[in-house]
Motif scaffolding. Structure first.
Motif, short mmCIF file in Angstrom:
data_model
loop_
_atom_site.label_atom_id
_atom_site.label_comp_id
_atom_site.label_asym_id
_atom_site.label_seq_id
_atom_site.Cartn_x
_atom_site.Cartn_y
_atom_site.Cartn_z
N GLY B 325 -12.20 7.64 4.27
CA GLY B 325 -13.19 7.00 3.41
C GLY B 325 -12.62 6.65 2.05
N GLY B 326 -11.48 7.28 1.70
CA GLY B 326 -10.89 7.06 0.38
C GLY B 326 -9.88 5.94 0.36
N GLU B 327 -9.47 5.58 -0.86
CA GLU B 327 -8.49 4.52 -1.10
C GLU B 327 -7.20 5.14 -1.60
OE1 GLU B 327 -8.97 1.84 -4.63
OE2 GLU B 327 -9.08 0.27 -3.09
N GLY B 328 -6.09 4.52 -1.25
CA GLY B 328 -4.81 5.03 -1.73
C GLY B 328 -3.68 4.13 -1.27
N THR B 329 -2.48 4.69 -1.30
CA THR B 329 -1.31 3.91 -0.92
C THR B 329 -0.76 4.44 0.40
OG1 THR B 329 0.78 2.98 -1.70
CG2 THR B 329 0.37 5.29 -2.23
N PRO B 330 -0.43 3.56 1.34
CA PRO B 330 0.11 4.02 2.62
C PRO B 330 1.50 4.66 2.46
CG PRO B 330 -0.70 1.76 2.83
CD PRO B 330 -0.68 2.10 1.36
N VAL B 331 1.70 5.74 3.19
CA VAL B 331 3.00 6.42 3.28
C VAL B 331 3.30 6.52 4.77
CG1 VAL B 331 4.20 8.60 2.88
CG2 VAL B 331 2.68 7.67 1.12
N SER B 352 -7.52 1.44 2.26
CA SER B 352 -8.38 2.60 2.45
C SER B 352 -8.31 2.93 3.93
CB SER B 352 -9.82 2.27 2.05
OG SER B 352 -10.31 1.24 2.88
N TRP B 353 -8.78 4.14 4.29
CA TRP B 353 -8.77 4.45 5.71
C TRP B 353 -10.04 5.16 6.13
CZ3 TRP B 353 -4.56 8.56 7.32
CH2 TRP B 353 -4.68 9.71 6.56
N VAL B 354 -10.36 5.05 7.39
CA VAL B 354 -11.55 5.70 7.95
C VAL B 354 -11.20 6.25 9.33
CG1 VAL B 354 -13.21 4.19 6.76
CG2 VAL B 354 -12.38 3.57 9.05
N MET B 355 -12.03 7.18 9.80
CA MET B 355 -11.91 7.67 11.17
C MET B 355 -13.29 7.53 11.78
SD MET B 355 -9.70 8.92 13.30
CE MET B 355 -9.64 9.73 14.88
N GLU B 356 -13.41 6.64 12.74
CA GLU B 356 -14.72 6.43 13.34
C GLU B 356 -14.53 6.02 14.80
OE1 GLU B 356 -16.05 3.52 10.43
OE2 GLU B 356 -15.21 1.88 11.60
N ASP B 357 -15.63 5.96 15.55
CA ASP B 357 -15.52 5.52 16.94
C ASP B 357 -15.10 4.06 16.97
OD1 ASP B 357 -16.20 7.94 17.99
OD2 ASP B 357 -18.31 7.43 18.30
N ASN B 358 -14.01 3.77 17.64
CA ASN B 358 -13.58 2.38 17.75
C ASN B 358 -14.13 1.78 19.03
OD1 ASN B 358 -11.81 2.34 15.42
ND2 ASN B 358 -10.52 3.76 16.58
N PRO B 359 -14.68 0.55 18.94
CA PRO B 359 -15.23 -0.08 20.16
C PRO B 359 -14.23 -0.17 21.30
CG PRO B 359 -15.75 -1.39 18.20
CD PRO B 359 -14.86 -0.28 17.75
N GLY B 370 -7.62 -3.70 6.31
CA GLY B 370 -6.19 -4.01 6.36
C GLY B 370 -5.48 -3.44 5.14
N VAL B 371 -4.33 -4.01 4.82
CA VAL B 371 -3.60 -3.67 3.60
C VAL B 371 -3.94 -4.77 2.61
CG1 VAL B 371 -1.32 -3.42 2.57
CG2 VAL B 371 -1.77 -2.47 4.84
N TYR B 372 -4.72 -4.45 1.59
CA TYR B 372 -5.28 -5.56 0.81
C TYR B 372 -4.62 -5.81 -0.52
CZ TYR B 372 -8.32 -1.57 -0.45
OH TYR B 372 -8.81 -0.34 -0.81
N GLY B 373 -3.55 -5.15 -0.78
CA GLY B 373 -2.86 -5.45 -2.04
C GLY B 373 -1.70 -4.51 -2.24
N ARG B 374 -1.08 -4.65 -3.38
CA ARG B 374 -0.03 -3.74 -3.77
C ARG B 374 -0.43 -3.11 -5.09
NH1 ARG B 374 4.50 -3.24 -1.66
NH2 ARG B 374 5.62 -2.82 -3.59
N ILE B 375 0.02 -1.89 -5.29
CA ILE B 375 -0.29 -1.23 -6.54
C ILE B 375 0.15 -2.13 -7.70
CG2 ILE B 375 0.22 0.76 -7.99
CD1 ILE B 375 0.65 2.37 -5.40
N ASP B 376 1.35 -2.71 -7.56
CA ASP B 376 1.86 -3.51 -8.67
C ASP B 376 1.41 -4.97 -8.61
OD1 ASP B 376 3.41 -4.29 -6.56
OD2 ASP B 376 5.28 -3.52 -7.36
N ASP B 377 0.59 -5.32 -7.62
CA ASP B 377 -0.03 -6.65 -7.57
C ASP B 377 -1.28 -6.68 -8.41
OD1 ASP B 377 1.41 -8.33 -6.04
OD2 ASP B 377 0.06 -8.32 -4.32
N MET B 378 -1.85 -5.51 -8.60
CA MET B 378 -3.12 -5.43 -9.29
C MET B 378 -2.93 -5.94 -10.71
SD MET B 378 -5.62 -2.16 -9.48
CE MET B 378 -4.56 -1.20 -10.56
#
Lengths: 486, 486
Positions: B325-331, B352-359, B370-378
């Motif tokens: 549910g939170g936002e952060g940087t992928p590792v 951001s990421w979530v864990m839910e039932d996928n269809p 998706g991956v919607y930006g870069r820390i240094d793009d902001m």
């Protein structure tokens, strides 16, 4: 060594020791030769050429039976000619098989879109789709089967071994990865040879300067490109104060254009990079197109690896082979392809062939001057036959030549005129010096081609350099001029 | 279904049924799933995520032991941090492993040229060399081993199966084949999936118009490109009076840029081509980079195929994972690479990421946007955080938007100013109409990003279209802005 003629009667010999010789071809992808061997398949490469010819004739029958059974294209064509594969019991009989023209392939693809009725495998076997660039008319589509791709990779690895490239060598591929099969064939061969492949590509803006930096950093053992592009890489490197010799390249192999067998182009590349120059390549349709290729031990011309693709040099009027020593047009026959096998494909190219002892020990015939033109490239100027590659060769031997030129052919009434626009490298181009340069060029050209031609000296870098194949002829007489070598 | 948290203690479970799960990874290259199955490896894809997490933790230890034994880079780094692979008995412990930065990789390659001291295989195992384009500093070299290339191909084939691509489908690759790994990864996956691959490429002058003609002729089932380039292909097709829907493409999959998860870009592509849009891709270093990818059944966002690459979303200050549910940087951590394995590579991206039932039934967590930006793009503009992708999204929802824009950021004293130059499609652009368009744009942007920004309306086709990744930000404050997604 026995010197054979291209004609031989078959006796159905099967007791031979040709390595991994079968049809459909299935190579052992784990095989590597003894590291000390100069040959990938010593027997296939050094066997008695008469014996090889007998075995090849058997294979030709096999491939023809396969194509007859699996394609409407060949069945119709051969039925119309009143022949069937079982008739092909001699090379004389084989030479009566009508050639396949590119126009027929295009027509077949128009009628049986997209791959033509000479596709001999089910659709599910198709692995890669490529095609001609189609700058001169309807493009042709290549549908290459999974098994064939594997065969191409194995054959190219074998031929590249012959060039002196070894497992672990870095191979830098500096040609566009798109429709053009040259780069893909070099890649497949290098992968199979267990090289480190750097598939850099070419063609996008800014890539040449970047290629130079990566060449300096990666110091590849081998480089594949078109000859025109190798010269451009050298120019760009020198403009950035990098000596191309510092790349440390040992072997440069070329296809796509005749350049690597044009003596002055060849020596310009060898001098700029300090590398061995290897010419190879037949036609994209004929992949494995490296079946005509020089070797480390026989670096001049191109050996004809007849057990991979059967090469003939034919009279373009009769499509019967000319004797060794003669000139004609190459006609190619696949011996190991199943997806779109070409049987007597007429190249439209121009070459000569010889059979002599090769220093490398391979018992193959040879195109001693490579493929040096196309039948329709030949310019008929006031009764003389002029090949653009001859002009290229003359110019590169002239001091102060700027590295590029254009050939403009026009017709005034019944009279053909040729104007050669030539770059000079004069630092202070006074009218006097420019005239003297143009005079020198005119005299040298006249001496070589036997014609007075117009010469216009122009400044260095007047003409665009190419990332791919050179297009230097501007024939304004409404004839077409195009290159077809892969 | 059990909803798991990213944190889990390991219990050393080995009694699992994960298909072809081993290290070093060796996939069966002949394997294909049951044609009726939606899954390539049903167990690995649909298993209890808690159980999967336990198995992954074991694998993380294995990979860390391997990297520690085979590379100076990791040994030094972890010794300095006072840890060793045997300590990693929980995800809490794993999160204390210091991240790897791109700067460290570059430094390692400068000191241990050319591949860096994180190469864990002998030189002879290197199969392909690629690299970053180096537009922003020293480039990084990727040396990918033979076994790893095979693993990449198998993983991409598996994920592309999940996208709905099947053996025999024609896959058209419309991205440059050079340093960029996106096109090579799509090619390798399509080859392994037994598709017909058309590796057309991109980037050279004239190629876009030719691509349009070949798309119309070859009617591929699937297309790979960058999102920016897909929009360009549609524009060029429409200019030639070809409706891109006539290409008949069913699945379009994208990496290289965030676009395919930007709602308005996504719907523009889907509408133009009439195809399902799939976003995928992590980083070139992380190949198999499709480990984050949507599926046919879960087309929004990107599922995290955790058994291929272990994905974390971390607080960029502490590099500890944020809760679902939170936002952060992928590792990212490789679980199946041996040549240059990345263990906790910091991406610098933002998601951001979530864990839910996928269809689709896969039990993987998801990057929902998706991956919607870069820390240094902001862009920090007068106290507000602005992402270029948000601006893209706003503009594409405005009627008369011409399809391209530029963002110019300047500083006057301590005050940041943002000017958005926006193409319109007005046929008769009177001053009045242009002003009204600019006013609309300004209002929409202010509503979305909470800032008044300057808007300059410019004519359609003022800006160059890209063959690759869009570069729209011109930050004149002497900060850098660059994209890093593969």
């Amino acid at each position: 060594m026995t010197i054979t003629t291209p004609h031989l009667g078959a006796t159905g010999i099967t007791d031979h020791k040709m390595e991994q010789w079968g049809f459909p071809t299935r190579y052992d992808n784990e095989y590597l030769p003894d590291p000390r061997s100069e040959f990938w398949f010593p027997n296939r490469e050094t066997m008695d050429p008469d014996l090889r010819a007998e075995v090849i004739l058997e294979r030709i029958q096999t491939v023809m039976k396969y194509a007859y059974a699996n394609s409407t294209f060949y069945r119709k064509k051969w039925d119309a000619a009143g022949l069937e594969p079982g008739d092909i019991t001699s090379y004389e009989a084989f030479e009566s098989v009508p050639v396949v023209t590119k126009q027929e392939l295009r027509q077949s693809q128009l009628e049986s879109a997209p791959y033509g009725d000479y596709l001999c495998v089910p659709d599910s076997e198709i692995y890669h789709i490529h095609g001609t660039s189609g700058t001169t008319g309807t493009p042709t589509v290549f549908a290459i089967g999974r098994g064939d791709w594997d065969t191409i990779a194995n054959n190219h690895a074998r031929i590249m071994w012959g060039m002196g490239i070894r497992p672990g060598d870095t191979v830098f591929v500096a040609a566009v990865f798109s429709l053009y099969l040259g780069s893909w064939g070099a890649l497949a061969g290098a992968e199979r040879l267990r090289c480190k492949v750097f598939p850099f590509g070419a063609g996008a803006p800014g890539m040449t300067a970047r290629a130079v930096r990566w060449l300096a950093a990666s110091k590849p053992a081998a480089l594949y490109a078109t000859p025109s592009y190798a010269l451009r890489l050298a120019e760009v490197a020198e403009a950035e104060n990098i000596d191309p010799r510092e790349f440390g390249i040992k072997v440069m192999f070329f296809s796509g254009e005749p350049g690597a067998s044009v003596p002055s182009v060849r020596s310009a590349i060898a001098k700029a990079f300090g590398a061995t120059v290897i010419d190879c390549g037949t036609m994209a349709e004929m992949s494995p197109f490296m079946s005509a290729s020089a070797t480390a031990g026989t670096p001049d011309g191109m050996l004809l690896w007849q057990d991979i693709v059967y090469h003939e040099v034919c009279d373009p009027a009769t499509y019967r082979t000319v004797p060794y020593g003669g000139e004609g047009t190459p006609v190619y026959t696949h011996l190991e392809r199943t997806s779109q096998p070409m049987i007597r494909l007429a190249s439209g190219d121009l070459t000569s062939w010889v059979m002599e002892d090769n220093p490398c020990g391979r018992t193959y015939p040879k195109f001693p001057r490579g493929v040096y033109g196309r039948i329709d490239d030949m310019l008929h100027i006031r009764g003389e036959n002029v090949y653009p590659t001859e002009i290229d060769n003359v110019l590169r031997n002239i001091s102060m030549y700027g590295g590029e030129h254009r050939i403009v052919v026009t017709r005034t009434g019944a009279m053909d005129e040729m104007l050669v626009q030539v770059e000079h490298t004069l630092d202070h181009p006074t009218a006097d010096l420019v005239d003297r340069f143009a005079g020198d060029v005119g005299r040298e050209l006249q001496a070589m081609i036997g014609l007075r031609v117009g010469v216009e000296a122009v400044a260095h870098h007047t003409f665009d350099r190419t990332d791919h194949k050179a297009r230097r002829v501007d024939d304004r007489r409404n004839f077409s001029a195009s290159g077809g070598q892969s």
